[in-house]
Design an enzyme around this catalytic site. Sequence first.
Site, short mmCIF file in Angstrom:
data_model
loop_
_atom_site.label_atom_id
_atom_site.label_comp_id
_atom_site.label_asym_id
_atom_site.label_seq_id
_atom_site.Cartn_x
_atom_site.Cartn_y
_atom_site.Cartn_z
N CYS A 187 14.05 11.20 6.48
CA CYS A 187 14.12 10.97 7.48
C CYS A 187 15.23 11.02 8.42
CB CYS A 187 12.90 9.56 7.60
SG CYS A 187 13.95 8.21 7.17
N GLU A 222 10.45 1.85 10.57
CA GLU A 222 10.98 2.90 10.31
C GLU A 222 10.18 4.20 10.43
OE1 GLU A 222 13.98 2.49 9.13
OE2 GLU A 222 14.14 1.01 9.19
N GLU A 267 10.30 16.80 14.18
CA GLU A 267 10.57 16.75 12.68
C GLU A 267 9.60 17.71 11.90
OE1 GLU A 267 9.65 12.61 10.69
OE2 GLU A 267 11.67 12.42 10.36
N LYS A 293 0.76 -1.28 0.13
CA LYS A 293 -0.19 0.03 -0.14
C LYS A 293 1.22 0.86 -0.10
CE LYS A 293 -2.28 3.11 2.27
NZ LYS A 293 -1.42 4.26 1.89
#
Length: 463
Positions: free
Chosen positions: A279, A245, A371, A170
């Site tokens: 990331c 992750e 982040e 997906k």
Amino acid sequence: MKAHDGMYIGGRWRPAAGTGTIAVVDPADEQVIAHVPAGSPEDVDAAVRAARAAFPGWAATAPGDRAARIAALRDVLAARREEIARTVTAELGAPPRLAETVHAGLPVVVAGSYAELAASYAFEETVGNSTVLHEPVGVVGAITPWNYPLHQIVAKVAPALAAGCTVVLKPAEDTPLTARLFAEAAHESGLPDGVFNLVTGLGPVAGQALAEHPGVDLVSFTGSTAVGRRIGATAGGAVKRVALELGGKSANVILPGADLSRAVHAGIANVMSNSGQTCSAWTRMLVHRDRYEEAVALAAEAVATYVPGDRLGPLVSARQRDRVRGYIEQGVAEGARLVAGGPESPCATGYYVSPTVFADVTPEMTIAQEEIFGPVVSLMRYEDEDDALRIANGTVYGLAGAVWGDHEEAVAFARRMDTGQVDINGGRFNPLAPFGGYKQSGVGRELGTHGLAEYLHTKSLQF
Ligand code: NAP
Ligand code: MG
């Protein structure tokens, strides 16, 4: 661009169960470039059934034969490199050069590494009077983000296939066209029907149905910590394997012995690449107080070379642009010093954000902790090495990092960092090195043999 109306399930394109669609937008000009079906739980169920049916045959295939299929997949990805790069530019907004070298190039390398590992990995070992078999976990549900659309797919699918697992993917709703190209490549490479399946759709619908499906044995997710936490809880409740992750807030630690100009320029380039949507980006630059103002000036000079619309692409969506601008406004409100950039839009159209440098950022500020996922770097001042270490380790994340300085000192510092990867004095990216997070940056590792092991479990035979 090719028009498929369906999902890739059981080795063919078939119509989606429902009628919902997702509009794909080019973030550079805000135009709709395609529509793809929004998959439903029914589509996910059909894909999982196809993957389950294909599993025994694929798991029993000799590793050398699996290696040959993955090598064929690598070759198709290499042959279609230009088309892949164009598609990533169209739906993510990556500048053409970055799209060619990284977005289209890296997956060829990673797929190639798993063609080799499938052939050479020790799927059996002897431990005393036991033979330990490393067997595929089963059906993998892979849920991927948009930031490196093809790399994120290949970093899950290639090791899963090498292990003998079958897969339902997906992909992110923002970048489904690259995922379709991957499905075409998987088909062309001659993988048996049902070994790889694609369901495009929305996270809370198709993604959630996949994560919750009882026919999925392992969920591998890359994306936000908020969604990862939920997927981890769901998988834990069902006692199934999960790999996560998640985000990062990595520190770029410039020790007094460093080549300051080189370290600052590399640090800015690291954050600006892919418009900061990485990331593992080194979003906090830590500089000793004696050289701090010099570093701030160098950072401002370096960031000026990232011109929006040229070297710096847009963000993927209006939503991400607004989120990043919100963080820039918050940085200003919390008292950080804006040295370059700011919240104003640098272009009339497109989801662009000005490359932004903040100085005088302190550890408790939001922009030092969360982040941002945009072209924003925070320069932080430290007093001594212990102070630098406290700041570097002082977030909930631990995905990556960098240290610059005298080699011995830099390595000693890196050993004390709570993070999954550290680049010393500009050490190059290694596609075979394990990639993954300490703390809330995730669970599990991708790439190389460690990435392969995620998709295997063990059986011990005693003699
Ligand atoms: P996200 O929502 O976590 O997206 C990652 C993937 O998970 C997408 O395929 C998404 O589908 C899917 N998803 C969303 N909700 C789900 C659910 N309830 N169950 C199962 N799957 C679900 O991330 P995002 O919204 O695109 O980005 C938000 C922030 O996440 C970014 O600003 C950044 O901080 C972080 N992020 C991190 C990475 C990374 O590499 N670690 C990558 C991207 C984003 P949809 O595409 O339909 O949402
Ligand atoms: Mg989302």
